[in-house]
Design a protein around this motif. Sequence first.
Motif, PDB file in Angstrom:
ATOM      1  N   GLU A 177       0.822  -1.206   0.000  1.00  0.00           N
ATOM      2  CA  GLU A 177       0.000   0.000   0.000  1.00  0.00           C
ATOM      3  C   GLU A 177       0.861   1.264   0.000  1.00  0.00           C
ATOM      4  OE1 GLU A 177      -3.497   2.123   2.732  1.00  0.00           O
ATOM      5  OE2 GLU A 177      -2.686   0.160   3.305  1.00  0.00           O
ATOM      6  N   ASP A 178       1.945   1.239   0.756  1.00  0.00           N
ATOM      7  CA  ASP A 178       2.827   2.406   0.832  1.00  0.00           C
ATOM      8  C   ASP A 178       3.566   2.624  -0.486  1.00  0.00           C
ATOM      9  OD1 ASP A 178       1.982   2.576   3.444  1.00  0.00           O
ATOM     10  OD2 ASP A 178       3.762   1.583   4.259  1.00  0.00           O
ATOM     11  N   ARG A 179       4.013   1.539  -1.102  1.00  0.00           N
ATOM     12  CA  ARG A 179       4.697   1.669  -2.389  1.00  0.00           C
ATOM     13  C   ARG A 179       3.732   2.170  -3.461  1.00  0.00           C
ATOM     14  NH1 ARG A 179       6.778  -3.570  -0.630  1.00  0.00           N
ATOM     15  NH2 ARG A 179       5.523  -4.608  -2.229  1.00  0.00           N
ATOM     16  N   GLN A 180       2.493   1.732  -3.390  1.00  0.00           N
ATOM     17  CA  GLN A 180       1.475   2.191  -4.343  1.00  0.00           C
ATOM     18  C   GLN A 180       1.199   3.668  -4.142  1.00  0.00           C
ATOM     19  OE1 GLN A 180       0.074   0.384  -6.915  1.00  0.00           O
ATOM     20  NE2 GLN A 180      -0.772   2.369  -7.532  1.00  0.00           N
ATOM     21  N   LEU A 181       1.210   4.105  -2.893  1.00  0.00           N
ATOM     22  CA  LEU A 181       1.001   5.526  -2.593  1.00  0.00           C
ATOM     23  C   LEU A 181       2.044   6.380  -3.308  1.00  0.00           C
ATOM     24  CD1 LEU A 181       0.147   7.136   0.801  1.00  0.00           C
ATOM     25  CD2 LEU A 181       2.140   7.965  -0.429  1.00  0.00           C
ATOM     26  N   VAL A 182       3.307   5.933  -3.280  1.00  0.00           N
ATOM     27  CA  VAL A 182       4.368   6.683  -3.954  1.00  0.00           C
ATOM     28  C   VAL A 182       4.167   6.629  -5.464  1.00  0.00           C
ATOM     29  CG1 VAL A 182       6.845   6.941  -4.310  1.00  0.00           C
ATOM     30  CG2 VAL A 182       5.980   6.230  -2.070  1.00  0.00           C
ATOM     31  N   ARG A 183       3.809   5.468  -5.981  1.00  0.00           N
ATOM     32  CA  ARG A 183       3.555   5.337  -7.424  1.00  0.00           C
ATOM     33  C   ARG A 183       2.494   6.350  -7.870  1.00  0.00           C
ATOM     34  NH1 ARG A 183       4.268   1.230 -11.328  1.00  0.00           N
ATOM     35  NH2 ARG A 183       5.016  -0.258  -9.757  1.00  0.00           N
ATOM     36  N   ASN A 184       1.486   6.532  -7.027  1.00  0.00           N
ATOM     37  CA  ASN A 184       0.385   7.435  -7.370  1.00  0.00           C
ATOM     38  C   ASN A 184       0.782   8.905  -7.343  1.00  0.00           C
ATOM     39  OD1 ASN A 184      -1.242   5.182  -7.615  1.00  0.00           O
ATOM     40  ND2 ASN A 184      -2.215   5.419  -5.614  1.00  0.00           N
ATOM     41  N   LEU A 185       1.935   9.212  -6.749  1.00  0.00           N
ATOM     42  CA  LEU A 185       2.384  10.605  -6.666  1.00  0.00           C
ATOM     43  C   LEU A 185       2.903  11.137  -8.002  1.00  0.00           C
ATOM     44  CD1 LEU A 185       4.371  10.635  -3.279  1.00  0.00           C
ATOM     45  CD2 LEU A 185       2.139  11.671  -3.725  1.00  0.00           C
ATOM     46  N   VAL A 186       3.335  10.233  -8.871  1.00  0.00           N
ATOM     47  CA  VAL A 186       3.939  10.652 -10.133  1.00  0.00           C
ATOM     48  C   VAL A 186       3.116  10.138 -11.310  1.00  0.00           C
ATOM     49  CG1 VAL A 186       6.271  10.873  -9.209  1.00  0.00           C
ATOM     50  CG2 VAL A 186       5.496   8.653 -10.073  1.00  0.00           C
ATOM     51  N   GLU A 187       3.477  10.582 -12.497  1.00  0.00           N
ATOM     52  CA  GLU A 187       2.736  10.208 -13.692  1.00  0.00           C
ATOM     53  C   GLU A 187       3.006   8.751 -14.073  1.00  0.00           C
ATOM     54  OE1 GLU A 187       3.334  12.965 -16.894  1.00  0.00           O
ATOM     55  OE2 GLU A 187       3.368  14.684 -15.525  1.00  0.00           O
ATOM     56  N   PRO A 188       2.084   8.134 -14.821  1.00  0.00           N
ATOM     57  CA  PRO A 188       2.298   6.751 -15.263  1.00  0.00           C
ATOM     58  C   PRO A 188       3.647   6.608 -15.975  1.00  0.00           C
ATOM     59  CG  PRO A 188       0.051   7.426 -15.744  1.00  0.00           C
ATOM     60  CD  PRO A 188       0.772   8.649 -15.249  1.00  0.00           C
ATOM     61  N   GLY A 189       4.388   5.570 -15.617  1.00  0.00           N
ATOM     62  CA  GLY A 189       5.689   5.326 -16.220  1.00  0.00           C
ATOM     63  C   GLY A 189       6.843   5.974 -15.487  1.00  0.00           C
ATOM     64  N   GLU A 190       6.540   6.804 -14.489  1.00  0.00           N
ATOM     65  CA  GLU A 190       7.597   7.507 -13.761  1.00  0.00           C
ATOM     66  C   GLU A 190       7.984   6.814 -12.458  1.00  0.00           C
ATOM     67  OE1 GLU A 190       7.061  12.144 -15.235  1.00  0.00           O
ATOM     68  OE2 GLU A 190       6.251  11.556 -13.289  1.00  0.00           O
ATOM     69  N   PHE A 191       7.372   5.697 -12.161  1.00  0.00           N
ATOM     70  CA  PHE A 191       7.706   4.917 -10.963  1.00  0.00           C
ATOM     71  C   PHE A 191       8.124   3.525 -11.410  1.00  0.00           C
ATOM     72  CE2 PHE A 191       6.809   2.069  -7.411  1.00  0.00           C
ATOM     73  CZ  PHE A 191       7.315   2.766  -6.324  1.00  0.00           C
ATOM     74  N   ILE A 192       9.390   3.207 -11.223  1.00  0.00           N
ATOM     75  CA  ILE A 192       9.906   1.905 -11.620  1.00  0.00           C
ATOM     76  C   ILE A 192      10.230   1.122 -10.353  1.00  0.00           C
ATOM     77  CG2 ILE A 192      11.736   0.684 -12.846  1.00  0.00           C
ATOM     78  CD1 ILE A 192      11.994   3.174 -14.649  1.00  0.00           C
ATOM     79  N   GLU A 193       9.380   0.157 -10.055  1.00  0.00           N
ATOM     80  CA  GLU A 193       9.563  -0.657  -8.849  1.00  0.00           C
ATOM     81  C   GLU A 193      10.528  -1.798  -9.158  1.00  0.00           C
ATOM     82  OE1 GLU A 193       6.719  -2.339  -5.323  1.00  0.00           O
ATOM     83  OE2 GLU A 193       6.078  -2.749  -7.375  1.00  0.00           O
ATOM     84  N   VAL A 194      11.620  -1.833  -8.423  1.00  0.00           N
ATOM     85  CA  VAL A 194      12.633  -2.866  -8.608  1.00  0.00           C
ATOM     86  C   VAL A 194      12.640  -3.744  -7.353  1.00  0.00           C
ATOM     87  CG1 VAL A 194      15.065  -3.365  -9.043  1.00  0.00           C
ATOM     88  CG2 VAL A 194      14.023  -1.290 -10.013  1.00  0.00           C
ATOM     89  N   TYR A 195      12.181  -4.968  -7.505  1.00  0.00           N
ATOM     90  CA  TYR A 195      12.172  -5.902  -6.391  1.00  0.00           C
ATOM     91  C   TYR A 195      13.539  -6.561  -6.311  1.00  0.00           C
ATOM     92  CZ  TYR A 195      10.793  -9.973  -3.548  1.00  0.00           C
ATOM     93  OH  TYR A 195      10.704 -10.954  -2.572  1.00  0.00           O
TER      94      TYR A 195
END
Length: 199
Positions: free
Chosen positions: A114-132
Amino acid sequence: MSNQTISNIVWQGSSVHKPERQQLNGHKSCILWLTGYSGSGKSTLANEVDKRLHQMGVRSYVLDGDNIRHGLNKGLGFTPEDRRENIRRIGEVAKLFVDAGMIPITAFISPFREDRQLVRNLVEPGEFIEVYVKCPLEECEQRDPKGLYKKARIGEIPEFTGVSSPYEEPENPELIIETHRFTIDQSAEKIIQYLMKRI
Protein backbone atom coordinates in the motif's frame (compact mmCIF):
# COMPACT_ATOMS: atom_id res chain seq x y z
CA MET A 1 -1.56 20.90 11.45
CA SER A 2 -5.01 22.48 11.77
CA ASN A 3 -7.46 22.84 8.88
CA GLN A 4 -7.18 26.61 9.26
CA THR A 5 -3.41 26.44 8.79
CA ILE A 6 -3.81 24.23 5.70
CA SER A 7 -6.39 26.58 4.18
CA ASN A 8 -3.87 29.43 4.40
CA ILE A 9 -1.26 27.55 2.35
CA VAL A 10 -1.44 28.19 -1.39
CA TRP A 11 0.51 26.17 -3.97
CA GLN A 12 3.13 28.32 -5.69
CA GLY A 13 3.51 27.51 -9.35
CA SER A 14 6.89 27.24 -11.05
CA SER A 15 8.14 29.28 -14.00
CA VAL A 16 10.20 26.32 -15.23
CA HIS A 17 8.37 23.03 -15.71
CA LYS A 18 9.39 19.39 -15.69
CA PRO A 19 9.57 18.93 -19.49
CA GLU A 20 11.90 21.93 -19.73
CA ARG A 21 14.13 20.56 -16.99
CA GLN A 22 14.17 17.16 -18.66
CA GLN A 23 15.13 18.77 -21.96
CA LEU A 24 18.00 20.60 -20.27
CA ASN A 25 19.21 17.35 -18.65
CA GLY A 26 18.87 15.39 -21.87
CA HIS A 27 16.73 12.61 -20.43
CA LYS A 28 13.38 11.91 -18.84
CA SER A 29 13.00 11.61 -15.08
CA CYS A 30 11.57 8.81 -12.96
CA ILE A 31 11.82 7.11 -9.59
CA LEU A 32 13.87 3.92 -9.37
CA TRP A 33 12.37 2.35 -6.26
CA LEU A 34 14.44 -0.54 -4.87
CA THR A 35 12.56 -2.64 -2.33
CA GLY A 36 13.52 -5.85 -0.54
CA TYR A 37 14.73 -7.37 2.71
CA SER A 38 17.54 -5.91 4.76
CA GLY A 39 20.73 -7.47 3.40
CA SER A 40 19.30 -8.10 -0.08
CA GLY A 41 21.78 -5.67 -1.62
CA LYS A 42 19.54 -2.63 -2.24
CA SER A 43 22.03 0.03 -1.17
CA THR A 44 24.99 -1.59 -2.93
CA LEU A 45 22.96 -1.94 -6.11
CA ALA A 46 21.55 1.59 -5.90
CA ASN A 47 25.04 3.06 -5.62
CA GLU A 48 26.37 0.98 -8.51
CA VAL A 49 23.49 2.09 -10.74
CA ASP A 50 24.04 5.71 -9.63
CA LYS A 51 27.74 5.49 -10.51
CA ARG A 52 26.99 4.12 -13.97
CA LEU A 53 24.33 6.73 -14.67
CA HIS A 54 26.73 9.47 -13.59
CA GLN A 55 29.34 8.14 -16.00
CA MET A 56 26.71 8.26 -18.74
CA GLY A 57 25.84 11.87 -17.99
CA VAL A 58 22.47 11.03 -16.46
CA ARG A 59 21.48 13.11 -13.44
CA SER A 60 20.65 10.75 -10.58
CA TYR A 61 20.88 10.65 -6.80
CA VAL A 62 20.63 7.87 -4.21
CA LEU A 63 18.16 8.26 -1.37
CA ASP A 64 19.16 5.54 1.09
CA GLY A 65 16.89 4.38 3.90
CA ASP A 66 19.50 4.48 6.67
CA ASN A 67 20.90 7.81 5.54
CA ILE A 68 17.47 9.45 5.39
CA ARG A 69 16.78 8.32 8.94
CA HIS A 70 19.82 10.30 10.09
CA GLY A 71 18.19 13.53 8.94
CA LEU A 72 14.80 14.01 7.34
CA ASN A 73 13.23 11.02 9.06
CA LYS A 74 15.19 11.20 12.29
CA GLY A 75 12.89 10.36 15.17
CA LEU A 76 10.74 7.89 13.26
CA GLY A 77 10.73 4.36 14.64
CA PHE A 78 9.79 1.08 13.01
CA THR A 79 6.16 0.67 13.98
CA PRO A 80 3.84 0.17 11.00
CA GLU A 81 2.71 3.79 11.39
CA ASP A 82 6.27 5.14 11.44
CA ARG A 83 7.24 2.97 8.49
CA ARG A 84 4.34 4.41 6.50
CA GLU A 85 5.33 7.96 7.40
CA ASN A 86 8.93 7.16 6.48
CA ILE A 87 7.86 6.06 3.01
CA ARG A 88 5.34 8.90 2.60
CA ARG A 89 8.03 11.49 3.26
CA ILE A 90 10.61 9.93 0.98
CA GLY A 91 7.95 9.54 -1.71
CA GLU A 92 7.31 13.27 -1.61
CA VAL A 93 11.06 13.98 -1.79
CA ALA A 94 11.46 11.58 -4.73
CA LYS A 95 8.58 13.33 -6.48
CA LEU A 96 10.46 16.64 -6.19
CA PHE A 97 13.52 15.04 -7.80
CA VAL A 98 11.35 13.82 -10.69
CA ASP A 99 9.91 17.31 -11.09
CA ALA A 100 13.50 18.61 -11.20
CA GLY A 101 14.17 16.29 -14.15
CA MET A 102 16.38 13.88 -12.20
CA ILE A 103 16.31 10.16 -11.38
CA PRO A 104 16.15 9.47 -7.65
CA ILE A 105 17.22 5.93 -6.77
CA THR A 106 15.65 4.89 -3.49
CA ALA A 107 16.88 2.00 -1.37
CA PHE A 108 14.21 1.29 1.24
CA ILE A 109 12.87 -1.98 2.61
CA SER A 110 9.40 -0.41 2.17
CA PRO A 111 7.66 -3.62 3.26
CA PHE A 112 4.04 -2.68 2.57
CA ARG A 113 2.45 -2.75 -0.90
CA GLU A 114 0.00 0.00 0.00
CA ASP A 115 2.83 2.41 0.83
CA ARG A 116 4.70 1.67 -2.39
CA GLN A 117 1.48 2.19 -4.34
CA LEU A 118 1.00 5.53 -2.59
CA VAL A 119 4.37 6.68 -3.95
CA ARG A 120 3.56 5.34 -7.42
CA ASN A 121 0.38 7.44 -7.37
CA LEU A 122 2.38 10.60 -6.67
CA VAL A 123 3.94 10.65 -10.13
CA GLU A 124 2.74 10.21 -13.69
CA PRO A 125 2.30 6.75 -15.26
CA GLY A 126 5.69 5.33 -16.22
CA GLU A 127 7.60 7.51 -13.76
CA PHE A 128 7.71 4.92 -10.96
CA ILE A 129 9.91 1.91 -11.62
CA GLU A 130 9.56 -0.66 -8.85
CA VAL A 131 12.63 -2.87 -8.61
CA TYR A 132 12.17 -5.90 -6.39
CA VAL A 133 15.63 -6.76 -5.10
CA LYS A 134 14.74 -10.36 -4.48
CA CYS A 135 16.87 -12.47 -2.20
CA PRO A 136 15.70 -15.33 0.06
CA LEU A 137 15.34 -14.31 3.68
CA GLU A 138 17.73 -17.10 4.69
CA GLU A 139 20.42 -15.69 2.43
CA CYS A 140 19.88 -12.14 3.70
CA GLU A 141 20.11 -13.37 7.27
CA GLN A 142 23.28 -15.29 6.49
CA ARG A 143 24.84 -12.17 4.98
CA ASP A 144 23.59 -9.93 7.83
CA PRO A 145 26.12 -7.17 6.97
CA LYS A 146 24.99 -4.92 9.83
CA GLY A 147 24.31 -7.64 12.41
CA LEU A 148 20.65 -6.67 12.53
CA TYR A 149 19.12 -10.11 12.08
CA LYS A 150 21.15 -11.44 14.98
CA LYS A 151 19.88 -8.63 17.20
CA ALA A 152 16.32 -9.13 15.98
CA ARG A 153 16.42 -12.87 16.73
CA ILE A 154 17.31 -12.23 20.37
CA GLY A 155 14.68 -9.51 20.72
CA GLU A 156 16.97 -6.47 20.72
CA ILE A 157 15.27 -5.02 17.62
CA PRO A 158 11.46 -5.11 17.64
CA GLU A 159 9.36 -4.84 14.46
CA PHE A 160 12.17 -6.15 12.23
CA THR A 161 11.10 -7.05 8.71
CA GLY A 162 11.26 -10.77 8.03
CA VAL A 163 11.61 -11.66 11.71
CA SER A 164 8.89 -9.92 13.70
CA SER A 165 7.29 -7.77 10.99
CA PRO A 166 6.01 -8.86 7.56
CA TYR A 167 7.34 -8.07 4.09
CA GLU A 168 4.78 -7.93 1.29
CA GLU A 169 6.43 -8.90 -1.98
CA PRO A 170 5.66 -6.72 -5.01
CA GLU A 171 2.95 -8.27 -7.14
CA ASN A 172 3.78 -6.61 -10.46
CA PRO A 173 7.17 -4.91 -10.22
CA GLU A 174 8.75 -3.46 -13.34
CA LEU A 175 11.92 -5.42 -12.57
CA ILE A 176 12.95 -8.36 -10.39
CA ILE A 177 16.65 -8.52 -9.56
CA GLU A 178 17.75 -11.75 -7.88
CA THR A 179 20.93 -10.73 -6.08
CA HIS A 180 21.59 -14.26 -4.84
CA ARG A 181 21.87 -15.44 -8.44
CA PHE A 182 23.60 -12.53 -10.16
CA THR A 183 26.55 -10.29 -9.35
CA ILE A 184 26.15 -6.61 -8.58
CA ASP A 185 27.60 -5.79 -12.01
CA GLN A 186 25.08 -8.04 -13.75
CA SER A 187 22.22 -6.72 -11.64
CA ALA A 188 23.13 -3.08 -12.25
CA GLU A 189 23.45 -3.72 -15.98
CA LYS A 190 19.96 -5.18 -16.08
CA ILE A 191 18.54 -2.03 -14.47
CA ILE A 192 20.54 0.25 -16.78
CA GLN A 193 19.35 -1.60 -19.88
CA TYR A 194 15.73 -1.33 -18.74
CA LEU A 195 16.11 2.35 -17.90
CA MET A 196 17.80 3.33 -21.16
CA LYS A 197 14.76 2.17 -23.12
CA ARG A 198 12.57 4.55 -21.14
CA ILE A 199 14.49 7.78 -20.66
